[in-house]
Design an enzyme around this catalytic site. Structure first.
Site, PDB file in Angstrom:
ATOM      1  N   ASN A   9       0.989  -1.316   0.039  1.00 23.25           N
ATOM      2  CA  ASN A   9       0.150   0.163  -0.181  1.00 23.25           C
ATOM      3  C   ASN A   9       0.923   1.138   0.045  1.00 23.25           C
ATOM      4  O   ASN A   9       1.606   1.546   1.008  1.00 23.25           O
ATOM      5  CB  ASN A   9      -0.992   0.020   1.168  1.00 23.25           C
ATOM      6  CG  ASN A   9      -1.559   1.166   1.276  1.00 23.25           C
ATOM      7  OD1 ASN A   9      -1.923   2.032   0.541  1.00 23.25           O
ATOM      8  ND2 ASN A   9      -2.104   1.472   2.515  1.00 23.25           N
ATOM      9  N   TRP A  10       1.014   1.761  -1.239  1.00 22.98           N
ATOM     10  CA  TRP A  10       1.970   2.977  -1.404  1.00 22.98           C
ATOM     11  C   TRP A  10       1.362   4.329  -0.331  1.00 22.98           C
ATOM     12  O   TRP A  10       2.268   5.228  -0.419  1.00 22.98           O
ATOM     13  CB  TRP A  10       2.189   3.291  -2.798  1.00 22.98           C
ATOM     14  CG  TRP A  10       3.065   2.174  -3.319  1.00 22.98           C
ATOM     15  CD1 TRP A  10       3.669   0.976  -2.962  1.00 22.98           C
ATOM     16  CD2 TRP A  10       3.617   2.114  -4.687  1.00 22.98           C
ATOM     17  NE1 TRP A  10       4.783   0.664  -3.922  1.00 22.98           N
ATOM     18  CE2 TRP A  10       4.445   1.106  -5.126  1.00 22.98           C
ATOM     19  CE3 TRP A  10       3.318   3.124  -6.053  1.00 22.98           C
ATOM     20  CZ2 TRP A  10       5.027   0.854  -6.246  1.00 22.98           C
ATOM     21  CZ3 TRP A  10       3.873   2.608  -7.194  1.00 22.98           C
ATOM     22  CH2 TRP A  10       4.576   1.746  -7.425  1.00 22.98           C
ATOM     23  N   LYS A  11       0.261   4.150  -0.401  1.00 22.49           N
ATOM     24  CA  LYS A  11      -0.519   5.623   0.340  1.00 22.49           C
ATOM     25  C   LYS A  11      -0.140   6.773  -0.976  1.00 22.49           C
ATOM     26  O   LYS A  11      -0.055   6.505  -1.811  1.00 22.49           O
ATOM     27  CB  LYS A  11       0.068   5.746   1.806  1.00 22.49           C
ATOM     28  CG  LYS A  11       0.040   4.395   2.466  1.00 22.49           C
ATOM     29  CD  LYS A  11       0.195   4.666   4.074  1.00 22.49           C
ATOM     30  CE  LYS A  11       0.375   3.623   4.797  1.00 22.49           C
ATOM     31  NZ  LYS A  11       0.254   3.646   6.318  1.00 22.49           N
ATOM     32  N   HIS A  98      -9.277   1.221   4.681  1.00 28.36           N
ATOM     33  CA  HIS A  98      -8.068   1.092   5.490  1.00 28.36           C
ATOM     34  C   HIS A  98      -8.390   2.249   6.613  1.00 28.36           C
ATOM     35  O   HIS A  98      -9.318   3.078   6.443  1.00 28.36           O
ATOM     36  CB  HIS A  98      -7.283   1.913   4.395  1.00 28.36           C
ATOM     37  CG  HIS A  98      -5.571   1.863   5.166  1.00 28.36           C
ATOM     38  ND1 HIS A  98      -5.208   2.737   6.079  1.00 28.36           N
ATOM     39  CD2 HIS A  98      -4.991   0.975   4.832  1.00 28.36           C
ATOM     40  CE1 HIS A  98      -3.925   2.682   6.315  1.00 28.36           C
ATOM     41  NE2 HIS A  98      -3.772   1.245   5.831  1.00 28.36           N
ATOM     42  N   GLU A 100      -6.861   4.646   7.868  1.00 23.21           N
ATOM     43  CA  GLU A 100      -6.525   6.108   7.417  1.00 23.21           C
ATOM     44  C   GLU A 100      -7.955   6.659   6.793  1.00 23.21           C
ATOM     45  O   GLU A 100      -8.295   7.717   7.129  1.00 23.21           O
ATOM     46  CB  GLU A 100      -5.568   6.201   6.593  1.00 23.21           C
ATOM     47  CG  GLU A 100      -3.996   6.053   7.436  1.00 23.21           C
ATOM     48  CD  GLU A 100      -2.921   5.629   6.488  1.00 23.21           C
ATOM     49  OE1 GLU A 100      -3.077   5.713   5.399  1.00 23.21           O
ATOM     50  OE2 GLU A 100      -2.070   4.918   7.292  1.00 23.21           O
ATOM     51  N   GLU A 170      -5.566  -5.005  10.426  1.00 23.25           N
ATOM     52  CA  GLU A 170      -4.780  -4.262  10.655  1.00 23.25           C
ATOM     53  C   GLU A 170      -4.862  -3.423  12.115  1.00 23.25           C
ATOM     54  O   GLU A 170      -5.728  -2.325  11.963  1.00 23.25           O
ATOM     55  CB  GLU A 170      -4.598  -3.062   9.522  1.00 23.25           C
ATOM     56  CG  GLU A 170      -4.260  -3.651   8.278  1.00 23.25           C
ATOM     57  CD  GLU A 170      -3.745  -2.771   7.375  1.00 23.25           C
ATOM     58  OE1 GLU A 170      -2.463  -3.091   7.013  1.00 23.25           O
ATOM     59  OE2 GLU A 170      -4.327  -1.601   7.374  1.00 23.25           O
ATOM     60  N   GLY A 176       2.137   2.203  10.619  1.00 24.68           N
ATOM     61  CA  GLY A 176       3.238   3.364  10.331  1.00 24.68           C
ATOM     62  C   GLY A 176       3.817   3.823  11.932  1.00 24.68           C
ATOM     63  O   GLY A 176       4.565   4.698  12.080  1.00 24.68           O
ATOM     64  N   SER A 216       3.313  -2.234  10.335  1.00 19.52           N
ATOM     65  CA  SER A 216       4.799  -2.473  10.554  1.00 19.52           C
ATOM     66  C   SER A 216       5.329  -3.595  10.245  1.00 19.52           C
ATOM     67  O   SER A 216       6.386  -4.153  11.077  1.00 19.52           O
ATOM     68  CB  SER A 216       5.068  -1.843  12.192  1.00 19.52           C
ATOM     69  OG  SER A 216       4.678  -0.592  12.197  1.00 19.52           O
ATOM     70  N   GLY A 237       2.759  -1.401   4.261  1.00 19.77           N
ATOM     71  CA  GLY A 237       2.963   0.237   3.962  1.00 19.77           C
ATOM     72  C   GLY A 237       4.199   0.492   3.608  1.00 19.77           C
ATOM     73  O   GLY A 237       4.769   0.381   2.726  1.00 19.77           O
ATOM     74  N   GLY A 238       4.762   1.028   4.709  1.00 23.95           N
ATOM     75  CA  GLY A 238       6.183   1.605   4.758  1.00 23.95           C
ATOM     76  C   GLY A 238       7.238   0.711   3.949  1.00 23.95           C
ATOM     77  O   GLY A 238       7.917   1.095   3.054  1.00 23.95           O
TER      78      GLY A 238
HETATM   79  C1  PEP Z   1      -0.839  -0.008   6.032  1.00 20.72           C
HETATM   80  O1  PEP Z   1      -0.871   1.297   5.804  1.00 20.72           O
HETATM   81  O2  PEP Z   1      -1.539  -0.708   5.566  1.00 20.72           O
HETATM   82  C2  PEP Z   1       0.415  -0.350   6.913  1.00 20.72           C
HETATM   83  C3  PEP Z   1       0.350  -1.840   7.364  1.00 20.72           C
HETATM   84  O3  PEP Z   1       1.196   0.592   7.171  1.00 20.72           O
HETATM   85  P1  PEP Z   1       2.656   0.191   7.750  1.00 20.72           P
HETATM   86  O4  PEP Z   1       3.291  -1.176   7.117  1.00 20.72           O
HETATM   87  O5  PEP Z   1       3.792   1.216   7.302  1.00 20.72           O
HETATM   88  O6  PEP Z   1       2.387  -0.091   9.125  1.00 20.72           O
END
Ligand code: PEP
Length: 254
Positions: A9-11, A98, A100, A170, A176, A216, A237-238
């Site tokens: 997930n590049w956001k 998600h 966010e 999640e 994040g 994470s 994500g990251g």
């Molecule tokens: C996400 O945004 O779905 C996610 C899991 O982010 P991260 O891996 O950065 O915690």
């Protein structure tokens, strides 16, 4: 056997050129280094979708997805994007719900149910996210919160439609933040989600449902997380913004 999936997930990161370049790197690494049955999904901002879908042609295991969609099919919704428009880029997945989107854009379980319906109508596979906040975990409300997110967001579907949905657990406190759920904490919730699916539908469908962990996740913690009985991959994500890290996570299933 249910599908193993690692989805990125590049956001709201990467301009057009940066996105194409990162995807090309990932595609090459996946082609050369990944040989299990796992599927790789890259969910990107809308501007990248068509180019990435074109680049993914000819590489069996890579698909492209969007990070969101609008709940109506078409019309006067300036700035929004429809399921049909996403589908026409060649994308095949879409993230729905998600945390966010729930937190910053006020998306409720009811709106998310509409998004799930319109995604499925246009043959996009939803990756439906559920998870509790830090406060909900600390007050031990997390099972209830997750059950409600499932009941209102996806359990209105017929069994046939639900079979197209990928679930992602999640925990909001792990997204994040660098804080990861321990493999045991994640497994506890994944097993609970599978139990909810079995109660709503049946054991067979529950066993066939892919449930991803997100929060994470990185190349170091992915092996322990993915070895849990009910964890079928990750939503990343990251670490999905670094081709080496992302591909190393995918390779946990080699
Ligand atoms: C996400 O945004 O779905 C996610 C899991 O982010 P991260 O891996 O950065 O915690």
């Amino acid at each position: 056997m249910r599908k193993k999936i690692v989805a990125g997930n590049w956001k709201m990161n990467l301009d057009y050129q940066e996105g194409v370049s990162l995807f090309s790197e990932i595609a090459h690494m996946v082609k050369d280094e990944v040989y299990g049955q796992q599927e790789v999904v890259v969910c990107s901002p809308y501007i990248h979708l068509y180019a990435l879908a074109e680049l993914s042609k000819g590489i069996d295991r890579i698909s492209v997805g969007a990070e969101n969609l609008y709940q109506e099919e078409a019309g006067a919704y300036t700035g929004e994007i429809s399921a049909k428009q996403i589908k026409s880029t060649g994308a095949s997945y879409v993230i729905v719900g998600h945390s966010e989107r729930r937190a910053y854009f006020g998306e409720t379980n009811e709106v998310l149910a509409q998004k799930i319906d319109v995604a499925l109508k246009f043959q996009l596979k939803p990756i439906y996210c559920v998870g509790e906040t830090k406060e909900e975990r600390e007050s031990e409300q997390y099972f209830e919160v997750i059950r409600e997110q499932l009941q209102k967001g996806v359990f209105h579907l017929s069994a046939e439609a639900f079979a197209q949905v990928v679930l992602a657990y999640e925990p909001v406190w792990a997204i994040g933040t660098g804080l990861t759920a321990s493999p045991e904490q994640a497994q506890e919730v994944h097993a609970y989600i599978r139990k909810c699916v079995a109660e709503k539908y049946d054991e067979t469908l529950a066993n066939d449902t892919t449930i991803l962990y997100g929060g994470s996740c990185n190349p170091k913690n992915a092996p322990d997380l993915f070895s849990q009985a009910d964890i079928d991959g990750g939503l990343i994500g990251g670490a999905s913004l670094k081709s080496r890290d992302f591909t190393d996570i995918v390779k946990v299933f080699n």
